[in-house]
Structures are given as C-alpha cells and as structure tokens.
Scaffold this active site. Structure first.
Site, PDB file in Angstrom:
ATOM      1  N   GLY A 358       0.833  -1.191   0.000  1.00 50.30           N
ATOM      2  CA  GLY A 358       0.000   0.000   0.000  1.00 50.30           C
ATOM      3  C   GLY A 358       0.863   1.235   0.000  1.00 50.30           C
ATOM      4  N   CYS A 359       0.239   2.404  -0.058  1.00 50.65           N
ATOM      5  CA  CYS A 359       1.009   3.655  -0.099  1.00 50.65           C
ATOM      6  C   CYS A 359       1.768   3.896   1.198  1.00 50.65           C
ATOM      7  CB  CYS A 359       0.072   4.822  -0.395  1.00 50.65           C
ATOM      8  SG  CYS A 359      -0.541   4.833  -2.080  1.00 50.65           S
TER       9      CYS A 359
END
EC number: 1.21.4.-
Length: 391
Positions: A358-359
């Site tokens: 994920g970011c």
C-alpha cells in the site's frame, strides 16, 4: 445506476457538441479519478479534474465519488472502497482508458513511475519508482524499476530515454546488472553525471538538474524524493508541483492506474490526469509488452536470479501454499525485507496469504476471518510486535 446511465447518454451528446465546437471528431481519452480520500477535500480533486479537461479537449474526465456540482461526467459511489471497485470495473470493461486514485495497493511486482519538474534547470524527470514494490529485495527491485521507468518514458514519447542510477545502497550492483542486460542485447542509454568524474551513478546535483530522463532508485527513496519535489515550496502539507506518483507498471499488469498523494493539490491533480491521458494515447500497455519481451530475451530473469542466489539458497525450503482463499484482510507493520518470509510462515501454518504494497508500506493479505489467527502466528515468530497491525 439511473443517474450513471443518464450521464453516459449525456456524454454522447456532449461529445457531438464538443466535436462541432473544436473540430476534433476522434474518440476522446477517458480518464477516471476517484474523489474520496484527499486531505484537501473532494472539491480539491474536482477543481483539478475540471482544469485538466478544460485545457485539453481530447480528454474526458470521469469523476468517481459522491455527487458534486460539476459538468464533468460522474459515476456516483458512496464510499472510498466502492470507488476503488468501480474504478477497476470501468478499467476492466474499457469504459475508461486510465485512472487516477489515492492510497491504492498494488501487488508485489508493480510499482509507480513518478514525474517531476526539477528545480535546477526546469527539466522533467521520471523517478522510478515512487510507490508499490517491484521486489522485496532492494537491488532486484531497482533493476526492475529501471525497465519500468524506460517503459513509461517511451510511452510518453521519449524514444531513447537516458537512464541514471541514484547513489543509494546497491547502486553499483544495479549498474553491473543493467550493463549485463545491455551487453546481452537490451540497449540502455546510460547518462553521465554532471560532476567532473561522470559515470551513470547519479549525485544530488543530478537530481536537482534533472540530468537523466529516468532516475532509478528504490521505492522508499523515490517516495521521499517525489514528496520533496512536489511540495518544497509549500512546506510539505500541499503538493503543488509535478505530475504525481505515476502509473503502476509491472509485467502482465493490465491496468493503467496512477497514484496521487492525499496531500496532492489542485495543480498536481490536473497534471496527473493529463499524465494518465498521455500514457493511454502513447499506448503504455503495448509498449510494456514489447519492452518486457525484449528485455526477457536479453536474459533479464536470469540476471535477477543471479542477484538473489545467496538469499534464495538461505531460504531454500520449499513450502506448498494452502488452498487459495479470498484475501481482503490486511496486516501491516512487517519489514519489507521479511515480507515474503512472513507469507511462507503463514503458509506453513496452513493460513493462505499473499504479499502486497500500500502507499503506507508493505502489507500481508489474508482472509478476513483469519486475521486474528495470522497476527498471533506472526507475533509468535517475531514478524510483528503487537496486535495493532490491522489496516
């Protein structure tokens, strides 16, 4: 759904009117953008989208989010999660050509190529990569990032992009691997540092001057760099410069999804949409297929295997994964260098898991009903320290 159908019908008449007004009768590139999730609010995204469409009549922007007061085409959804699902559906059904979103988790093997405007000489430069992870192994990831950056630059119209390698840990190994691939027939246009001693290993001066078309680095460093390039004039809370974190690129990855930060401001939103449209016009998917075919013919996979031979020998135990399950639960807090080992530990304990990124960092994906069991196993084995790791 009724409103969405009305929007699509309205689009047909709008296209006809736009064609009569602009003289452009070809099919417009459709770029979707999810509007939930910005730290600056939905209005920030909508304004950027309106600017992107206004300045380029070849683009049609599709807003995916809550109903707003805008003339742009809208697909109305109630939550951020619904927005991701609708975005993927529209992409897979080819109703949009590319998409821009925030906080999206790519599978391991896919990472994003950012695009910035460098302050030294005002040159544009691609940073490969900025979110996601090409590989859990740093050097291998950077070699893969090189190909991802070249693909993106070519899709943006640079026929023979120059490539430089940022002077971070592993840079010399990356250079050695890329030169082996180059020698095997996949030609790489290495650039030279502006410093007196030259070479393709890039210094901070080369970053500021935008010396290479494509700057190769690890994703975490790339993420920091693009945040600095995007917001050094604003103190960091508002990204005002550049084109965002770019498209997720990976072998056999078939969605053109570009990433924005939650801190991205109106100008970056507009630029990211334009970036996505130009990648679609440049046929980035076909270019990716061609480049992967060429680089694989030059022994790419063999070079990557050679980089991690010692690591793989240390972890040579073969573990058969349990039966595959739907994995919508996520567990964070695991070091990127231990992510694949953590997956195998869960497999060994009969819990199906996949790795992802994920970011905010690496994640493990497991079935929602097995999150607690997975956390206990990972905690016992020392991969996480507590049970506050559910995303």
């Amino acid at each position: 759904m009724d409103n969405n159908v009305k929007n699509m019908v309205g689009k047909v008449f709008k296209d006809m009117a736009d064609a009569l007004e602009t003289g452009q009768f070809g099919e417009r590139v459709r770029v979707g953008i999810t509007t939930f999730g910005s730290e600056h609010g939905v209005e920030n995204i909508v304004k950027g989208a309106e600017i992107a469409q206004k300045r380029d009549s070849s683009i049609e922007v599709v807003l995916i989010g809550p109903k707003v007061d805008s003339q742009l085409t809208q697909v109305v959804v109630g939550t951020e999660e619904e927005g991701y699902k609708k975005m993927e559906e529209l992409l897979d059904n080819k109703e949009i050509d590319s998409a821009v979103t925030m906080h999206y988790s790519f599978p391991i093997g896919v990472s994003t190529v950012g695009r910035v405007l460098t302050p030294g000489k005002g040159r544009e430069m691609f940073i490969a990569t900025t979110t996601g992870t090409s590989s859990p192994h740093r050097v291998e990831a950077m070699v893969m990032n090189s190909i991802y950056g070249i693909i993106t630059a070519k899709a943006m119209g640079i026929e023979n992009p120059t490539v430089g390698i940022l002077n971070v840990d592993g840079a010399v190994q990356v250079e050695r691997a890329l030169k082996e691939i180059d020698k095997n027939g996949y030609k790489i246009n290495f650039t030279n540092s502006l410093r007196a001693d030259g070479g393709s290993i890039m210094r901070g001066n080369d970053l500021l001057g935008g010396v290479p078309d494509v700057m190769i680095t690890d994703t975490l460093t790339g993420n920091i760099l693009i945040k600095m390039f995007s917001s050094y004039t604003t103190g960091g809370s508002y990204e005002s410069l550049g084109y965002g974190y770019g498209p997720g690129i990976g072998e056999d990855y078939d969605r053109t999804i570009l990433i924005l930060s939650r801190a991205s401001g109106i100008p970056v939103v507009a630029n990211a949409i334009s970036y996505g449209a130009n990648l679609a016009k440049g046929n980035v998917k076909e270019i990716a297929k061609e480049e992967f075919k060429k680089v694989n013919n030059a022994g790419f996979k063999e070079v990557l295997k050679g980089l991690n031979k010692e690591k793989k020998d240390e972890n040579s135990e073969e573990i058969t994964p349990p039966e595959k399950e739907i994995v919508t639960g996520t567990i964070s807090g695991i070091d990127i260098m231990e992510l694949e080992d953590a997956v195998k530990v869960l497999w060994k304990n009969k819990v199906y898991a996949e790795s992802g990124m994920g970011c905010t960092g690496p994640v493990l994906l497991v079935n929602e009903n097995k999150i607690e069991e997975a956390i206990k196993i990972l905690s016992k084995e020392g991969y996480i320290s507590n049970e506050s790791n559910i995303c």
